[in-house]
Design a protein around this motif. Sequence first.
Motif, mmCIF file in Angstrom:
data_model
loop_
_atom_site.group_PDB
_atom_site.id
_atom_site.type_symbol
_atom_site.label_atom_id
_atom_site.label_comp_id
_atom_site.label_asym_id
_atom_site.label_seq_id
_atom_site.Cartn_x
_atom_site.Cartn_y
_atom_site.Cartn_z
ATOM 1 N N UNK A 209 4.789 -5.835 -6.380
ATOM 2 C CA UNK A 209 5.162 -5.564 -4.996
ATOM 3 C C UNK A 209 4.725 -4.158 -4.586
ATOM 4 N N UNK A 210 4.886 -3.194 -5.483
ATOM 5 C CA UNK A 210 4.410 -1.834 -5.206
ATOM 6 C C UNK A 210 2.904 -1.844 -4.959
ATOM 7 N N UNK A 211 2.182 -2.638 -5.742
ATOM 8 C CA UNK A 211 0.733 -2.720 -5.583
ATOM 9 C C UNK A 211 0.364 -3.349 -4.249
ATOM 10 N N UNK A 212 1.078 -4.389 -3.867
ATOM 11 C CA UNK A 212 0.794 -5.064 -2.597
ATOM 12 C C UNK A 212 1.006 -4.115 -1.418
ATOM 13 N N UNK A 213 2.104 -3.377 -1.432
ATOM 14 C CA UNK A 213 2.390 -2.430 -0.350
ATOM 15 C C UNK A 213 1.293 -1.374 -0.269
ATOM 16 N N UNK A 214 0.845 -0.871 -1.416
ATOM 17 C CA UNK A 214 -0.234 0.121 -1.419
ATOM 18 C C UNK A 214 -1.544 -0.479 -0.930
ATOM 19 N N UNK A 215 -1.820 -1.723 -1.324
ATOM 20 C CA UNK A 215 -3.053 -2.380 -0.876
ATOM 21 C C UNK A 215 -3.060 -2.563 0.632
ATOM 22 N N UNK A 216 -1.908 -2.860 1.217
ATOM 23 C CA UNK A 216 -1.823 -2.976 2.677
ATOM 24 C C UNK A 216 -2.200 -1.660 3.348
ATOM 25 N N UNK A 217 -1.899 -0.572 2.676
ATOM 26 C CA UNK A 217 -2.180 0.755 3.218
ATOM 27 C C UNK A 217 -3.655 1.124 3.091
ATOM 28 N N UNK A 218 -4.237 0.889 1.912
ATOM 29 C CA UNK A 218 -5.611 1.376 1.689
ATOM 30 C C UNK A 218 -6.676 0.336 2.033
ATOM 31 N N UNK A 219 -6.255 -0.909 2.254
ATOM 32 C CA UNK A 219 -7.195 -1.948 2.686
ATOM 33 C C UNK A 219 -6.675 -2.605 3.967
ATOM 34 N N UNK A 220 -6.514 -1.836 5.030
ATOM 35 C CA UNK A 220 -5.856 -2.344 6.234
ATOM 36 C C UNK A 220 -6.645 -3.417 6.978
ATOM 37 N N UNK A 221 -7.947 -3.501 6.739
ATOM 38 C CA UNK A 221 -8.763 -4.494 7.445
ATOM 39 C C UNK A 221 -8.817 -5.833 6.708
#
Length: 351
Positions: A209-221
């Motif tokens: 879940x921590x990884x998913x939240x970070x991915x939403x941030x750094x891969x917003x498109x």
Amino acid sequence: MTKTARILSLDGGGIRGIIPALVLAEIERRTGKPISDLFHLVAGTSTGGILAAGLSLPHGGGPVFAATDLVALYRDRGREIFHRSLWKGFTSLGGMTDEKYSHANLERILRETLGNALLSSVRTDIMVTAYDLERRNPHFFKSWKAQGRELDKETTPPERARDRDFFLRDICRATSAAPTYFEPALIRSGSRERYALVDGGVFANNPAMCAYVSAKRIFPAADRYVIVSLGTGELERPIPYEDARNWGLVRWIRPILSVIMDGVEDTVHYQLKQIFERDSYFRFQTDLDRFGPGDDGPNDDFDDASSANIAKLTRKADILIAAKAPRLERLCQLLSEPVTDRAALGYPLAD
């Protein structure tokens, strides 16, 4: 064309990390590609953090280690990591008054394996968890921060890349500093700031879940996220009420750590199952129960690195791979498709 961000998450679990290492070796065999070429972000806690660092370590045009190399690390050097001298066992009262193991062997192996490689040098983005004892908050080692991306300019002073860069060996020492097993890690960032850290498993033994939240941030498109989450084996040993009802502080020290980590793993799995469709979330986990009548399963302790237990953990991984063969094949089909370029995912530019 769908813009898909691929995330790999690796649970904690000490020597049981050989189970996800074997699954990763199977993924590399089926796809013909290294893990660092298959995923945009690899997150890990404790033994999973060591796997994340090892698989992303750069060398020339490719990674230093294949997953099979890290399987060998568990088999060949696990007993060194979890070695306790008679004197250490005596002076710590079996781990009750001091950490159970000296950190010297662990640190030596990490230095030999990871050398002087920095977080900023990894082949694909990684995120590794730890808990900061002095600041009393979770700490996330993030490679993109170490490379000067997504830095926080609102802090005083503003965050700099060197503030977030660390030796990979120090990151792995910190994330695997399980309370009561190893003493906390005292490490410094590239700007020489001090951190006193323990195992990230105390809050995120399953870091998906921590990884998913970070991915939403750094891969917003990204318009799709595929998450692959690998466990180190479900804890099966019950804690009988008749035993636990009279336990005090000393008797609860070890069991409470496993209860916390096991509960976190299952909670994150539940959350992601509710969010994602079947072809976007892949969880590979095995039980650690007996193989059959008279054929005991592996010991679920973090530190049982005996050759007999390693063999049983390997059997469990083989059973998992066979039982989940159709699911694993579907995942490898997805991973064999062209990887979306980071720029198309909206990956931030370095400052």
